[in-house]
Design an enzyme around this catalytic site. Structure first.
Site, mmCIF file in Angstrom:
data_model
loop_
_atom_site.group_PDB
_atom_site.id
_atom_site.type_symbol
_atom_site.label_atom_id
_atom_site.label_comp_id
_atom_site.label_asym_id
_atom_site.label_seq_id
_atom_site.Cartn_x
_atom_site.Cartn_y
_atom_site.Cartn_z
ATOM 1 N N TYR A 102 0.711 -1.187 0.047
ATOM 2 C CA TYR A 102 0.004 -0.046 0.166
ATOM 3 C C TYR A 102 0.893 1.204 0.027
ATOM 4 C CZ TYR A 102 0.099 -0.304 5.257
ATOM 5 O OH TYR A 102 0.711 -0.707 6.467
ATOM 6 N N GLU A 103 0.100 2.355 -0.241
ATOM 7 C CA GLU A 103 0.794 3.752 -0.399
ATOM 8 C C GLU A 103 1.955 3.844 -1.336
ATOM 9 O OE1 GLU A 103 -0.741 5.711 0.926
ATOM 10 O OE2 GLU A 103 -1.680 4.794 2.406
ATOM 11 N N GLY A 104 1.506 2.803 -2.683
ATOM 12 C CA GLY A 104 2.613 2.963 -3.871
ATOM 13 C C GLY A 104 3.447 1.459 -3.493
#
Length: 597
Positions: A462-464
């Site tokens: 997550y978050e890239g």
């Protein structure tokens, strides 16, 4: 096995002694009153709260999990009470401005707090993890009317917030988002669509939830430039509930204490945040803050795994270690149901062995020592990099000199993707290595290490994703300016080092990598006839090499700090140079191989 316990004195050594944070922060008008005494007070109280209130909920949070029923989510036992105590004590507002209801303290203190929270109870910490990013987003982009309604509630943590980006068909490629926002006569917009993987989209921790969601206006162009950002609360000021529905929560590999929700927007009225078509600009304020926090999650989770493995290795005896001096002593059997931990560990049942059963402690075996020392090296270096990033965020926000703010911006831009990627990767693989210290006991639930392995895996996604972080570092932040910013950063960190043997070694390696970047990678990757996908093949190795250099710089800083000559710090430093640093040479060789075609 006993719950995670923060070690504020070790964290303070990095922030106060290695990085000289009080001196740097005192130069900023916003923190003129900040000093070492306040640092000690805040970190000690934070460690006490996390250790006594949050950490004990970790195992039950995993086993019971968040429960969904008819659109509502009930959090695991104790979670709501702990969160209410958390926000009422002022912890969410640590680094928020005083005029917004916050305490106005440095971001570095918030970084230490969230590292501890993630280590102690990752599932619970997912709830407040997005608060500061949401606060910054509303503060800098929302209208005065929205700020008056929502800013203080989010700043103090009285209300939690979400970041609604992902859709069933649109993950990392946000340009594919289809959620629609139709104008309403009263100036609001009705949002229609489905968002998935929404952490904390529904829960009973707070009385309201502030959703920040990306959507398209009717006349918006396709792609990311057509996205706008909207704020939709769970409850409006009149007490009515919005048409934002939690359809279900995901059954996940880990993080069972955190509800990952499928959220349906049924023409839900909300307000635009910022300018039309500039939604990603506003949202990236949240995402960049979140990426620092995810890097801290990696450090904290790795520390939690190390704590368990290190404690076990000091009490469990197995076989004769090379050069060991075993004595006939009790050895522990597996934990038994209904028995309480004894002596600070989960080694419950004790058996006696005869003369033939002489055995050494696990920590005396080189294979286990290698695992433990390597993880400790990652944790300590990670703290230097992460706390330095938090300091640079404070400098970027408050320093009077524009040139110094530019330096801080460069650090955060280049280092954040490395921190997020390398330390979340190590959290999972390092926790798995720590599980190995337990042998077969690590694979069963009673010892707690397997939960860390499961919980840590998502941070790589997550978050890239970590692969996207690598692409971002090389293709967006290094190649476009011919490597100028990164080369200057490497020069600057080298200039911070002294002239002792270790510092000179690090300077040599920084110079070596800079030459490789200038003379090999940049010419090959930017040549007119270079394959378009060449930089993409290089990106992961490139980021890992930069991570190794940052770790070497961090250990040179630690090694030059008075007080780092104890066995505790020397062992970890040796672990870095012996078991971690050789990866740098490997990554260079892999990039050379790729460049050679």
């Amino acid at each position: 096995m006993n719950a995670y316990q923060p070690q504020p004195a070790e964290q303070r050594f990095i922030l106060q002694d290695v990085l000289q944070a009080p001196q740097q922060l005192a130069a900023l008008p916003a923190y003129a009153d900040f000093d070492g005494d306040l640092l000690v007070q805040v970190t000690d109280e934070a460690g006490k709260f996390v250790g006594e209130v949050i950490a004990p909920l970790n195992r039950e949070g995993d086993e019971v999990g968040a429960l969904w029923k008819a659109g509502s989510v009930t959090m695991p036992p104790g979670f709501r009470d702990a969160y209410q105590a958390f926000w009422q004590a002022g912890w969410p507002s640590l680094a928020c401005a005083t005029e917004d209801g916050g305490q106005g303290l440095p971001a570095a203190l918030e970084a230490m707090l969230y590292e501890n929270l993630s280590a102690a109870n990752h599932g619970w910490t997912m709830a407040p993890g997005l608060l500061h990013g949401a606060y910054e987003c509303i503060k800098h982009h929302a209208s005065p009317e929205l700020k008056a309604r929502y800013l203080e509630k989010v700043a103090t943590g009285e209300w939690l917030a979400t970041m609604c980006l992902t859709e069933p068909h649109a993950g990392s490629d946000l340009g594919l988002c289809r959620t629609k926002a139709a104008p309403l006569p009263d100036g609001r917009f009705a949002l229609s669509g489905t968002k998935i993987f929404i952490s904390g989209g529904e829960h009973d921790l707070t009385d309201n939830i502030v959703h920040l969601a990306l959507a398209r206006l009717p006349d918006s162009p396709p792609g990311p430039k057509g996205l706008s950002l909207f704020l939709i609360p769970k409850f409006y000021e009149d007490g009515s509930r919005s048409a934002v529905v939690c359809e279900r929560i995901e059954e996940k590999m880990g993080l069972h204490g955190s509800p990952t929700c499928v959220m349906r927007f049924d023409e839900a009225p909300g307000w635009i945040v910022g300018e039309p078509g500039k939604g990603l600009n506003a949202m990236f304020v949240m995402m960049n803050a979140a990426r620092l926090h995810v890097g801290l999650q990696g450090i904290g989770l790795l520390d939690a795994a190390w704590q368990k493995a290190d404690a076990y290795s000091k009490e469990r005896r197995q076989m004769r270690a090379p050069g060991g001096s075993a004595k006939a002593m009790p050895v522990a059997g597996p934990p038994q149901d209904g028995q309480a931990p004894s002596g600070g560990s989960a080694l419950h049942a004790v058996k006696s062995v005869g003369a033939a059963g002489h055995a050494d402690l696990i920590e005396q075996h080189p294979a286990m020592r290698r695992i433990l020392d390597a993880q400790r090296a990652w944790i300590d270096a990670g703290r230097v990099v992460a706390y330095r990033t938090a300091l640079e965020l404070d400098i970027l926000k408050h320093h009077a000199d524009a040139a110094r703010r530019d330096l801080a911006s460069r650090w955060c831009t280049l280092v954040t993707p490395v921190l997020k990627s390398a330390w979340t990767d190590q959290a999972f693989h390092g926790a798995s290595a720590c599980l190995q210290v337990f042998g077969g006991h690590g694979f069963v639930r009673e010892w707690g290490i397997e939960q860390i392995v499961r919980d840590s895996r998502v941070a790589m996604i997550y978050e890239g994703t970590n692969e996207i972080q690598a692409i971002d570092l090389l293709l967006r932040k290094t190649l476009p300016d011919g490597g100028a910013a990164l080369l200057q950063l490497l020069t600057d960190v080298g200039a911070e080092l002294g002239d002792d043997v270790q510092a000179l070694r690090v300077k040599t390696e920084l110079s070596r990598f800079s030459s490789f970047l200038r003379e090999r990678l940049l010419p090959c990757a930017t040549a007119k006839d270079a394959p378009a996908d060449l930089p993409h093949w290089l990106a992961d190795d490139f980021l890992r090499a930069v991570a190794m250099l940052l770790m070497a710089w961090a250990w040179a800083r630690i090694g030059a700090t008075p007080g780092a000559d104890t066995a505790r710090w020397q062992t970890a430093q040796t672990g870095f140079w012996r078991w971690v640093w050789p990866e740098f040479q490997m990554r260079l060789a892999m990039m050379e191989h790729t460049l050679a075609g």
